[in-house]
Write a protein that holds these residues in place. Structure first.
Motif, short mmCIF file in Angstrom:
data_model
loop_
_atom_site.label_atom_id
_atom_site.label_comp_id
_atom_site.label_asym_id
_atom_site.label_seq_id
_atom_site.Cartn_x
_atom_site.Cartn_y
_atom_site.Cartn_z
N ARG A 120 0.84 -1.21 0.00
CA ARG A 120 0.00 0.00 0.00
C ARG A 120 0.86 1.25 0.00
N GLU A 121 1.91 1.25 0.82
CA GLU A 121 2.76 2.44 0.90
C GLU A 121 3.51 2.69 -0.40
N LEU A 122 3.95 1.63 -1.05
CA LEU A 122 4.63 1.80 -2.34
C LEU A 122 3.68 2.38 -3.38
N LYS A 123 2.45 1.88 -3.39
CA LYS A 123 1.46 2.41 -4.33
C LYS A 123 1.20 3.88 -4.08
N LEU A 124 1.03 4.25 -2.81
CA LEU A 124 0.79 5.64 -2.46
C LEU A 124 1.98 6.51 -2.81
N ALA A 125 3.18 6.03 -2.50
CA ALA A 125 4.39 6.81 -2.79
C ALA A 125 4.54 7.07 -4.28
#
Length: 288
Positions: A52-57
């Motif tokens: 999720r964090e990679l997608k958001l970043a």
């Protein structure tokens, strides 16, 4: 991938909020990352959170353009990451827990490998007593979330050698971060200034001077802060904030660092901020 990035292999100890955030930054920058935690269920949760964090970043343009993601390995055994070129410890902000993790990992990695404690408040010289080679040990203080905040506080202990500092600066450069080196002291610069201020803001809420929303609005629109102190507290994690304040209070004697009772009440109730869905603000019960 650039040669600068291929030269680094990162091991991270601890799959909590900061461990996950640092892992996402490393992977998004193209580095292979081994994430270590004692709890396999927590590692499974961490894998989902990292995705999720990679997608958001990526959506926010916070990662290098065109960088192929690094490979993630998760494990409960620190020996599986022993080939790392750098270790970042990001376990809970308790000196005895950090010391145990650092003692184990520093005995596993090859000489010349920088071992780094990501801490918001615990003096590096205090933790250096637990590592195999104190000259290769130093500290960082990544801000949350690590992939959005480009500056990293780097703490050099009395026994830290120049090669270890240079190796950490090289790693942070590969991650697209700006390292700012400070001397060792409880809380260093950011936490020593920020956390007592947040504690004072909490006190004003408990005393009924103003609600959290008003306190934050005054700091945001009146003083130009990006986020107010109570929203910042929820982002840090109220449990982590309380631990950091205890360290500062114990090691400096500053009465302003004694955690306010309202903060302790929220921690006791399990309201840790964004990561649990509730702190000074309600996030719909959905952990971030």
């Amino acid at each position: 991938m650039s040669e600068e990035r291929t030269n680094h292999r990162l091991m991270i100890l601890g799959a909590g909020v900061m461990g996950v955030g640092i892992a996402a930054l490393g992977l998004g920058s193209g580095l292979p990352v081994t994430l270590v935690d004692v709890d396999e269920a927590r590692l499974e949760q961490a894998r989902r959170r990292i995705r999720r964090e990679l997608k958001l970043a990526r959506l926010m343009g916070a990662l290098p353009d065109g960088a192929a993601p690094g490979e993630l390995t998760t494990t409960t055994a620190a020996k599986d990451g022993a080939a790392a070129t750098a270790v970042i410890e990001a376990v809970t902000e308790l000196a005895e827990v950090k010391a145990a993790a650092l003692a184990e990992v520093s005995a596993l990695v090859a000489p010349g490998t920088p071992v780094v404690s990501n801490t918001s408040s615990i003096p590096i010289d205090e933790l250096a007593a637990s590592v195999a080679r104190p000259q290769e040990f130093l500290g960082t203080h990544f801000m949350n979330p690590p992939y959005l905040i480009p500056t990293v506080e780097v703490i050099r202990g009395r026994r830290t050698g120049d090669p270890a500092e240079a190796a950490l600066v090289s790693l942070l450069t590969a991650l697209g971060r700006t390292p700012l080196v400070v001397a060792d002291s409880p809380g260093f610069v950011t936490s020593r200034v920020l956390h007592p201020m947040i504690n004072d803001a909490i006190r004003t809420v408990r005393e009924g001077t103003a609600p959290a929303e008003t306190v934050d609005a005054l700091f945001e629109s009146g003083l130009g802060h990006r986020t107010g102190p109570l929203r910042t507290a929820d982002l840090i994690g109220l449990d982590n904030l309380a631990d950091s304040l205890r360290v500062l209070h114990e090691r400096t004697g500053d009465p302003g660092c004694e955690p306010d009772q309202l903060l302790l009440d929220k921690v006791r109730a399990g309201h840790f901020g964004r990561k649990t869905g509730r702190g000074f603000y309600d996030y719909g019960g959905n952990p971030s």
